[in-house]
Enzyme design. Structure first.
Site, PDB file in Angstrom:
ATOM      1  N   ASP B  88      -6.283 -12.617   0.944  1.00 56.90           N
ATOM      2  CA  ASP B  88      -5.559 -13.288   2.014  1.00 56.90           C
ATOM      3  C   ASP B  88      -4.180 -12.657   2.150  1.00 56.90           C
ATOM      4  OD1 ASP B  88      -5.101 -15.070   4.024  1.00 56.90           O
ATOM      5  OD2 ASP B  88      -4.626 -16.755   2.722  1.00 56.90           O
ATOM      6  N   GLU B  93      -6.321 -14.125  -3.711  1.00 61.40           N
ATOM      7  CA  GLU B  93      -6.034 -15.569  -3.733  1.00 61.40           C
ATOM      8  C   GLU B  93      -7.172 -16.319  -4.411  1.00 61.40           C
ATOM      9  OE1 GLU B  93      -4.313 -17.361  -0.313  1.00 61.40           O
ATOM     10  OE2 GLU B  93      -5.063 -19.362  -0.776  1.00 61.40           O
TER      11      GLU B  93
END
Lengths: 64, 497
Positions: B88, B93
Site C-alpha cells: 500500500d 502493510e
C-alpha cells in the site's frame, strides 16, 4: 445494572495480562540506568557503520 | 451500554534495500510480501468490491480526486490468522484481524512484526549478495515523508459523529504523553521547530486539520473515513490515523485499551461534563509533542491553560467512575479493564514524578533515554547524525540490528504465542471464520475481504458468504461446523440451510 455488577465481580480465569511485581521507583530508576550503561558499552557494535550516510539514504515515499 | 470494542491495527512499514538505496520501494515491497507468501502453502487474493475509502462519516461521499489514492492492486494476500498482507502506498502493510480485546489486538500486532521478520529472512535468499531488504516499524523518514499506523474500533452508529469529535479530540491530542514512539528533532517546516531536540511523537509534525477525510495530505486528528466493513446501520468503524507505530508491548496495549475505554464512555454519554475543549487542537498536538518535560500547558477555549497530564487525569477519573457503573466486559474479557485502569494511573503518576522510571515501559521514554545516554557518553552535539541513526535503528525489525530489542522492556507476550498468532486466527470474531476457511479450503476460495468470503465450488456462479457482523463467525458459532465439514461445498450448503 445488577447483571453487569455480577459480571464484573465474577473472577475470570484467563490470565491474559501478566503483571510482574513492580519495584520501588527510585530503585528501578537506578537499575535502568545501570542497564543502559551496559547497552551503551555495546551499542557501537550494532549501530550502522556510517550514520550520516545511513540517515541520508533512509528515504520513504509518503503513505497514509 | 457500550457495544463490544472490536479492534485492530494496520501498519505501513518503512522499507529499504541495504546495499541498494536507489531500489524502487513498490517492487521491493512486492518482493518482500511475495517472498513470505511463497513460503506458505496456498494464497488467496483480496476482494475489493466493498472498499469505499471516499465515503465521509459526516454524511457525504467524494469521487476519487482530492488526493485520495485507491489501492494499487499489486500484491494482496489474506493470511490464515485472518490478517491482510499487501503493498500500500509503496510500503508493505499488515492489517491485523479483528480482535475482541486490547491484549488480543496487541498479540496480533506483534504477530505482524513476526511476519515481517520472517519475510525479510525469506527475501534475503532472492537478493544479490550484499543486498538485504530491511523493514522498519516507524512513521517517518526524517525528511518530511510519513506513513501510518492506524487503529480501528467498532463504534455504535447511534453516537453522533460531532459528539465523538468533541469528546475524543482532547484525549487524542494528549495521549501521546503515554504512547508516543519518540523522535529525534522535528520535520515541521516552521521556525519554532528548530529548537526541538527530541519529541514525544513520530506523527505530530504532520497533522494540519482537526477533522477530515484525507489520510495522505492535510492529515486530520479525527479521520472521517466512513467504511464500516460491517453492517453500516448498526456500526461505525472509527479509523484512527493519529497514532505512532509502537514497539513496546505496553505502549501498544495502552494505546488500544485507553482509546477503547474512552470510546465506550462516549457511547454512554459519560464524558458530557468533561469541560475540556482545546482552543487550537492542531497547535496543541505539536506543543505537547515538542515538550518531553511534560510541563508546558496548552490553551483551552474558556481561557484556562492545562497540561497534557491533567487532561489525561480527567479522562482517567471519568473512567474509574465509569467502570463502577458499566463494568469492563465490552473490552472482551474481565482482565484487560482493571489492568488498564491500574496501568493508566501508574503511568500518569510516574510521568508526573520522573518519566525516566518508565524507560522499560514506554517507547518514547526508552528511546529518549538511549539517545541522551549516547549523547552524554560521547559528548556529541544535538544535530549529530548518530543520534538520528539511533532513532531510526530503534525501529529496525531485524533481531540482530534492532535497538529496541536490546532494551530491558517489560513484556506482556511470549514468543511462542506470537508465533502461533502468525497463522491462527483470534477465536472471538469473524476473523476465526475467515482464517479457518483459508486454512482448510484454500483451493475453494476465490477471494476474501473483511466482510465476506467468495467461494469457488467449481460450479457457476461463485458463492459469496457475507460476514456483516464482526462478532459472528466466531469459534463458538462455527467452530464445531468447521471441524465437521470435509469440503467447502459441504460448508456452504450447511451455512445456506
Amino acid at each position: 445494572m445488577a447483571e453487569r455488577e455480577q459480571v464484573r465481580k465474577s473472577s475470570s480465569t484467563r490470565p491474559e495480562v501478566a503483571e510482574e511485581e513492580a519495584t520501588p521507583s527510585a530503585e528501578r530508576s537506578d537499575q535502568l540506568k545501570a542497564e543502559l550503561d551496559d547497552i551503551l558499552d555495546e551499542i557501537d557494535e550494532v549501530l550502522e557503520d556510517n550514520a550520516e550516510e545511513f540517515v541520508r539514504n533512509y528515504v520513504q515515499k509518503g503513505g497514509q | 451500554m457500550p457495544i463490544p470494542k472490536v479492534l485492530g491495527i494496520e501498519t505501513e512499514y518503512g522499507i529499504v534495500v541495504a546495499g541498494a538505496p536507489e531500489a524502487n520501494p513498490i517492487s521491493t515491497s512486492s518482493t518482500l510480501i511475495n517472498a513470505y507468501v511463497a513460503g506458505l502453502a496456498d494464497r488467496v487474493e483480496w476482494d475489493f468490491v466493498d472498499e469505499s475509502p471516499g465515503v465521509d462519516a459526516r454524511g457525504f461521499a467524494i469521487d476519487g480526486g482530492s488526493g485520495i489514492e485507491l489501492d494499487t492492486h499489486l500484491v494482496n494476500a489474506v493470511l490464515t490468522n485472518g490478517a491482510r498482507l499487501y503493498v500500500d502506498h509503496a510500503h508493505p502493510e499488515y492489517s491485523s484481524p479483528e480482535c475482541i480485546s486490547p491484549s488480543q489486538a496487541l498479540l496480533y500486532d506483534k504477530a505482524g512484526e513476526e511476519v515481517m521478520v520472517r519475510a525479510m529472512a525469506s527475501a534475503r535468499r532472492l537478493l544479490p549478495a550484499g543486498q538485504e531488504i530491511v523493514v522498519y516499524k516507524n512513521n517517518s523518514d526524517r525528511k518530511g515523508n510519513s506513513y501510518g499506523c492506524h487503529e480501528n474500533y467498532l463504534v455504535d452508529r447511534e453516537v453522533p459523529f460531532q459528539q465523538l469529535v468533541k469528546e475524543l479530540v482532547p484525549f487524542f491530542v494528549t495521549r501521546q504523553v503515554i504512547i508516543g514512539a519518540g523522535k529525534v528533532g522535528s520535520e515541521f517546516s516552521g521556525s519554532k521547530a528548530t529548537d526541538v531536540d527530541f519529541q514525544l511523537s513520530q506523527r505530530a509534525d504532520f497533522f494540519e486539520e482537526e477533522v477530515g477525510l484525507e489520510t495522505t495530505l492535510k492529515r486530520p486528528i479525527i479521520n472521517t473515513r466512513d467504511e464500516p466493513h460491517s453492517d453500516g446501520q448498526r456500526f461505525r468503524r472509527l479509523h484512527v490515523i493519529l497514532g505512532d507505530a509502537n514497539l513496546s508491548e505496553r505502549s501498544t496495549w495502552l494505546k488500544l485499551g485507553l482509546t477503547a475505554i474512552v470510546l465506550a464512555m462516549i457511547e454512554d454519554g459519560f464524558l458530557q461534563d468533561l469541560k475540556i475543549e482545546l482552543a487550537d487542537p492542531v497547535g496543541a498536538l505539536r506543543e505537547i509533542s515538542w515538550d518531553p518535560t511534560l510541563q508546558r500547558s496548552v490553551l483551552l477555549q474558556d481561557g484556562r491553560r492545562i497540561r497534557a497530564l491533567e487532561v489525561q487525569y480527567a479522562y482517567l477519573e471519568h473512567a474509574l467512575e465509569y467502570v463502577e457503573h458499566f463494568g469492563v466486559s465490552y473490552l472482551g474479557n474481565e482482565t484487560d479493564g482493571p489492568a488498564l485502569l491500574e496501568e493508566w494511573g501508574r503511568v500518569l503518576q510516574a510521568l508526573d514524578d520522573d518519566p525516566m522510571t518508565l524507560a522499560d515501559t514506554l517507547d518514547w521514554v526508552a528511546k529518549w533515554q538511549l539517545v541522551r545516554g549516547y549523547q552524554e557518553r560521547h559528548q556529541i552535539e544535538v544535530g549529530d547524525p548518530r543520534l538520528a541513526a539511533i532513532d531510526l535503528q530503534y525501529h529496525d525489525l531485524r533481531p540482530e540490528r534492532s535497538l529496541f530489542r536490546r532494551l530491558p522492556m517489560r513484556r506482556m507476550l511470549d514468543e511462542t504465542t506470537v508465533s502461533w498468532a502468525t497463522s491462527n486466527p483470534p477465536p472471538d470474531t469473524r476473523a476465526y471464520f475467515r482464517g479457518t476457511c483459508l486454512a482448510k479450503f484454500p483451493g475453494s476460495i476465490a477471494a476474501a475481504n473483511w466482510d465476506s468470503i467468495i467461494f469457488d465450488l467449481g460450479t457457476d456462479p461463485l458463492r459469496r458468504v457475507p460476514m456483516m457482523d464482526p462478532l459472528r463467525g466466531t469459534e463458538a458459532h462455527v467452530g464445531e461446523l468447521l471441524r465437521r465439514v470435509h469440503s467447502a461445498q459441504e460448508l456452504v450448503e450447511a451455512l445456506g440451510s
